[in-house]
Design a protein around this motif. Structure first.
Motif, PDB file in Angstrom:
ATOM      1  N   LEU A   6      20.588  15.295 -33.857  1.00 38.34           N
ATOM      2  CA  LEU A   6      19.997  14.777 -32.623  1.00 38.34           C
ATOM      3  C   LEU A   6      18.580  15.297 -32.441  1.00 38.34           C
ATOM      4  O   LEU A   6      18.285  16.464 -32.719  1.00 38.34           O
ATOM      5  CB  LEU A   6      20.855  15.165 -31.422  1.00 38.34           C
ATOM      6  CG  LEU A   6      22.270  14.575 -31.407  1.00 38.34           C
ATOM      7  CD1 LEU A   6      23.045  15.110 -30.219  1.00 38.34           C
ATOM      8  CD2 LEU A   6      22.222  13.069 -31.375  1.00 38.34           C
ATOM      9  N   PHE A  32      22.935  10.679 -23.154  1.00 37.48           N
ATOM     10  CA  PHE A  32      23.642  11.840 -22.624  1.00 37.48           C
ATOM     11  C   PHE A  32      23.537  11.789 -21.096  1.00 37.48           C
ATOM     12  O   PHE A  32      22.512  11.366 -20.557  1.00 37.48           O
ATOM     13  CB  PHE A  32      23.033  13.135 -23.139  1.00 37.48           C
ATOM     14  CG  PHE A  32      23.422  13.476 -24.555  1.00 37.48           C
ATOM     15  CD1 PHE A  32      23.816  14.758 -24.866  1.00 37.48           C
ATOM     16  CD2 PHE A  32      23.409  12.526 -25.563  1.00 37.48           C
ATOM     17  CE1 PHE A  32      24.178  15.098 -26.177  1.00 37.48           C
ATOM     18  CE2 PHE A  32      23.751  12.843 -26.854  1.00 37.48           C
ATOM     19  CZ  PHE A  32      24.146  14.131 -27.172  1.00 37.48           C
ATOM     20  N   THR A  67      17.926  10.597 -23.007  1.00 41.60           N
ATOM     21  CA  THR A  67      17.869   9.894 -24.293  1.00 41.60           C
ATOM     22  C   THR A  67      17.880  10.895 -25.444  1.00 41.60           C
ATOM     23  O   THR A  67      17.160  11.906 -25.412  1.00 41.60           O
ATOM     24  CB  THR A  67      16.613   9.028 -24.377  1.00 41.60           C
ATOM     25  OG1 THR A  67      16.556   8.189 -23.217  1.00 41.60           O
ATOM     26  CG2 THR A  67      16.634   8.158 -25.612  1.00 41.60           C
ATOM     27  N   ARG A  68      18.694  10.610 -26.456  1.00 43.37           N
ATOM     28  CA  ARG A  68      18.740  11.387 -27.690  1.00 43.37           C
ATOM     29  C   ARG A  68      18.657  10.432 -28.874  1.00 43.37           C
ATOM     30  O   ARG A  68      19.225   9.327 -28.833  1.00 43.37           O
ATOM     31  CB  ARG A  68      20.016  12.231 -27.771  1.00 43.37           C
ATOM     32  CG  ARG A  68      20.129  13.315 -26.724  1.00 43.37           C
ATOM     33  CD  ARG A  68      19.149  14.437 -27.015  1.00 43.37           C
ATOM     34  NE  ARG A  68      19.315  15.536 -26.072  1.00 43.37           N
ATOM     35  CZ  ARG A  68      18.617  15.712 -24.974  1.00 43.37           C
ATOM     36  NH1 ARG A  68      17.700  14.815 -24.662  1.00 43.37           N
ATOM     37  NH2 ARG A  68      18.816  16.738 -24.187  1.00 43.37           N
ATOM     38  N   VAL A  88      20.821  19.745 -30.344  1.00 46.91           N
ATOM     39  CA  VAL A  88      19.637  18.897 -30.471  1.00 46.91           C
ATOM     40  C   VAL A  88      18.796  19.445 -31.600  1.00 46.91           C
ATOM     41  O   VAL A  88      18.364  20.602 -31.551  1.00 46.91           O
ATOM     42  CB  VAL A  88      18.833  18.856 -29.161  1.00 46.91           C
ATOM     43  CG1 VAL A  88      17.563  18.050 -29.358  1.00 46.91           C
ATOM     44  CG2 VAL A  88      19.689  18.249 -28.074  1.00 46.91           C
ATOM     45  N   ASP A 135      21.168   7.355 -28.487  1.00 49.17           N
ATOM     46  CA  ASP A 135      22.334   7.786 -27.714  1.00 49.17           C
ATOM     47  C   ASP A 135      21.912   8.154 -26.293  1.00 49.17           C
ATOM     48  O   ASP A 135      20.758   8.503 -26.030  1.00 49.17           O
ATOM     49  CB  ASP A 135      23.011   8.985 -28.373  1.00 49.17           C
ATOM     50  CG  ASP A 135      23.648   8.615 -29.705  1.00 49.17           C
ATOM     51  OD1 ASP A 135      23.875   7.401 -29.928  1.00 49.17           O
ATOM     52  OD2 ASP A 135      23.910   9.527 -30.515  1.00 49.17           O
ATOM     53  N   ALA A 155      15.557  15.516 -29.514  1.00 47.02           N
ATOM     54  CA  ALA A 155      15.334  15.404 -28.074  1.00 47.02           C
ATOM     55  C   ALA A 155      14.209  14.427 -27.778  1.00 47.02           C
ATOM     56  O   ALA A 155      13.340  14.157 -28.615  1.00 47.02           O
ATOM     57  CB  ALA A 155      15.013  16.772 -27.486  1.00 47.02           C
ATOM     58  N   ALA A 156      14.231  13.904 -26.545  1.00 43.05           N
ATOM     59  CA  ALA A 156      13.225  12.912 -26.152  1.00 43.05           C
ATOM     60  C   ALA A 156      11.826  13.511 -26.123  1.00 43.05           C
ATOM     61  O   ALA A 156      10.837  12.818 -26.391  1.00 43.05           O
ATOM     62  CB  ALA A 156      13.577  12.315 -24.793  1.00 43.05           C
ATOM     63  N   ARG A 174      19.306   9.924 -33.039  1.00 46.87           N
ATOM     64  CA  ARG A 174      20.050  10.426 -34.205  1.00 46.87           C
ATOM     65  C   ARG A 174      19.346   9.979 -35.479  1.00 46.87           C
ATOM     66  O   ARG A 174      19.058   8.788 -35.661  1.00 46.87           O
ATOM     67  CB  ARG A 174      21.493   9.916 -34.194  1.00 46.87           C
ATOM     68  CG  ARG A 174      22.411  10.660 -33.243  1.00 46.87           C
ATOM     69  CD  ARG A 174      23.853  10.215 -33.361  1.00 46.87           C
ATOM     70  NE  ARG A 174      24.036   8.824 -32.943  1.00 46.87           N
ATOM     71  CZ  ARG A 174      24.370   7.850 -33.777  1.00 46.87           C
ATOM     72  NH1 ARG A 174      24.523   8.093 -35.073  1.00 46.87           N
ATOM     73  NH2 ARG A 174      24.530   6.623 -33.326  1.00 46.87           N
ATOM     74  N   ASN A 177      22.983  23.747 -27.463  1.00 45.00           N
ATOM     75  CA  ASN A 177      22.741  22.315 -27.361  1.00 45.00           C
ATOM     76  C   ASN A 177      22.487  21.736 -28.751  1.00 45.00           C
ATOM     77  O   ASN A 177      21.540  22.136 -29.424  1.00 45.00           O
ATOM     78  CB  ASN A 177      21.518  22.079 -26.469  1.00 45.00           C
ATOM     79  CG  ASN A 177      21.369  20.628 -26.101  1.00 45.00           C
ATOM     80  OD1 ASN A 177      22.194  19.802 -26.498  1.00 45.00           O
ATOM     81  ND2 ASN A 177      20.327  20.315 -25.353  1.00 45.00           N
TER      82      ASN A 177
END
Length: 489
Positions: free
Chosen positions: A242, A214, A233-234, A187, A212, A244-245, A236, A185
């Motif tokens: 990325l 997903f 939700t991601r 992230v 972003d 992670a939330a 950048r 992943n």
């Protein structure tokens, strides 16, 4: 008329008898007493004759009336018999139809039960093959290059028409492969980034619109057809890495930026939902909302105005809250939640930590979905700590119009056990990980890093990898037998 004729006849009889007595007295020379006796005698005979004749005439009339009544009774009995025959025929047809329908229903139920048994057997076989492959497979080599995620193409036909295939059986749901999935992943973790740097990155990302979305599908069980999507939700950063939330949500809530993030995510969810509904009207999107957004009057007013403008999408847009949010609702949060429910929006609960659930209260508040981790549902200790056995939770929620969704499903064995619990929906890496959206226009690389865009886009902008990426990636393992059949259903 009858009374006048009877009086006239009586007068005539009296006149005839008196005339007879007068004639005998004057002509025959009989004394007055004898003449009176003869006159009375004649009157008596006349009265008797009149009475007998009237009785005979009345008898004939009554006989005719009785005959007519007998004929009417016979006709009525014949009609009743005809109605009885028709009713008996109708009852026979209804009984025959009920028997035929019952036989058909029983045959269909038998076929459905047989298909369910075959599906369970197939899932058990696939799970056994996975365990066998996991036991014989060598230790996984270190991952040198993460595999890019395939974007979700919203312009393609809706995925509900085909079932979601399980992941390749070469990666069994064991702890080591789970680490590999998480490594795949893209992230960026928060290693080496302190709270101040993360807050600055968060502010820049919000100002430059680098939030972003997903999408991770939720599928029906056991068909594995896509029914809903959850918007993940991601964030950048400046290097297009990325975040992670889970890493920035706490910082966003502490700094008061969570309201702006929820507004941006809600806007993206509505845009995604409109694109999805072009292909299929039954699709739904789950949008996460923070507790602080629900309690902040200014932020919630903005969200409510936006949702009011998109009220037509209320049946397909599900607002998701944490279980702790519902357990700690204050007067303001309760009022705001009721305002959303009055506008037709449905709610979902996630981050469930225990099964102490009051379905009636949740249904009254507008909750229609509850997402429970598969490990929590299959934990045998929950049977003693909760008020209801986990296997009966789906039926209990269904009585109040709430659907149970099992999330974080990572193995086929969990799917087999969840089918016994009558779970209708599932979500997890077994079906599909969260994937980024495919941009609509030519700028398909705007929402991802340059390396991701190079790997994701093919010669025609499709979801396949480029030739360079294909040549460098190892060839997929060929799957045969029951495992291949499981991927097709």
């Amino acid at each position: 008329m009858i009374r006048i004729s009877t009086i006239f006849i009586a007068i005539c009889m009296v006149l005839v008898a008196a005339s007879l007595g007068l004639v005998l007295y004057s002509v025959a020379g009989i004394s007055g007493t004898e003449s009176a006796i003869v006159a009375l005698t004649a009157l008596t005979f006349l009265i008797l004759y009149n009475a007998v004749s009237m009785r005979l005439r009345d008898r004939s009339d009554v006989g005719g009336q009785i005959a007519d009544l007998s004929r009417g009774t016979a006709d009525l009995a014949r009609q009743v018999a005809e109605f009885g025959r028709r009713l008996a025929a109708l009852e026979g047809r209804i009984a025959s139809s009920n028997s035929t329908n019952s036989d058909r229903v029983q045959s269909v139920i038998g076929e459905i039960n047989e298909l369910g048994g075959l599906v369970r057997q197939l899932a058990t076989t696939v799970s056994a093959h996975e365990d066998l492959l996991a036991g014989n497979a060598p230790a996984p080599a270190p991952v040198t290059r993460p595999e890019p995620e395939t974007p979700v193409d919203l312009a393609a036909p809706f995925e509900e028409e085909k079932p979601v295939a399980p992941p390749p059986l070469s990666v069994p749901p064991r702890p080591a492969p789970a680490v590999q999935v998480q490594t795949a992943n893209p992230v960026q973790t928060g290693t080496g980034r302190n709270q101040t740097q993360l807050l600055a990155t968060l502010r820049n990302a919000i100002d430059e619109n680098r939030i972003d979305i997903f999408l991770q599908p939720m599928v029906t069980l056991p068909q594995r057809k896509v029914r809903f999507y959850e918007a993940v939700t991601r964030l950048r950063d400046e290097r297009d890495q990325l975040i992670a939330a889970e890493e920035f949500i706490s910082v966003a809530e502490a700094s008061g930026l969570i309201g702006r993030i929820d507004n941006m995510v809600m806007l993206r969810c509505v845009q995604v939902l409109r694109r999805l509904m072009v292909r299929n009207k039954d699709v739904g999107v789950f949008c996460n909302v923070a507790a602080s957004t629900l309690g902040n009057s200014t932020t919630f007013t903005q969200c409510l105005d936006f949702l009011e403008a998109n009220r037509a999408l209320a049946p397909s847009l599900v607002l998701e809250f944490k279980q702790s949010t519902f357990r700690n609702l204050g007067p303001a949060e309760t009022e705001n939640l009721a305002a959303l429910a009055q506008r037709g929006f449905r709610f979902s609960i996630d981050h469930v930590t225990d099964l102490r659930i009051e379905p009636r209260e949740l249904a009254d508040r507008g909750v229609r979905f509850i997402k429970v981790p598969a490990t929590l549902l299959l934990d045998p200790r929950q049977a003693s700590t909760s008020d209801i056995h986990p296997s009966d939770l789906s039926d209990l929620l269904g009585r109040f119009g709430i659907d149970l969704i099992a999330e974080r499903i990572e193995g086929e064995r969990a799917v087999v056990d969840l089918l016994d619990y009558d779970v209708r929906f599932g979500q997890g890496f077994l079906f599909a990980p969260p994937r980024p959206l495919r941009p609509e226009g030519a700028s398909a690389t705007a929402g991802a890093s340059p390396n991701q865009a190079k790997d994701i886009q093919g010669p025609h902008g499709s979801g396949t990898q480029s030739s360079g990426a294909t040549s460098s990636a190892p060839p997929p393992q060929r799957i045969t037998g029951n495992a291949a059949l499981a991927r097709r259903i």
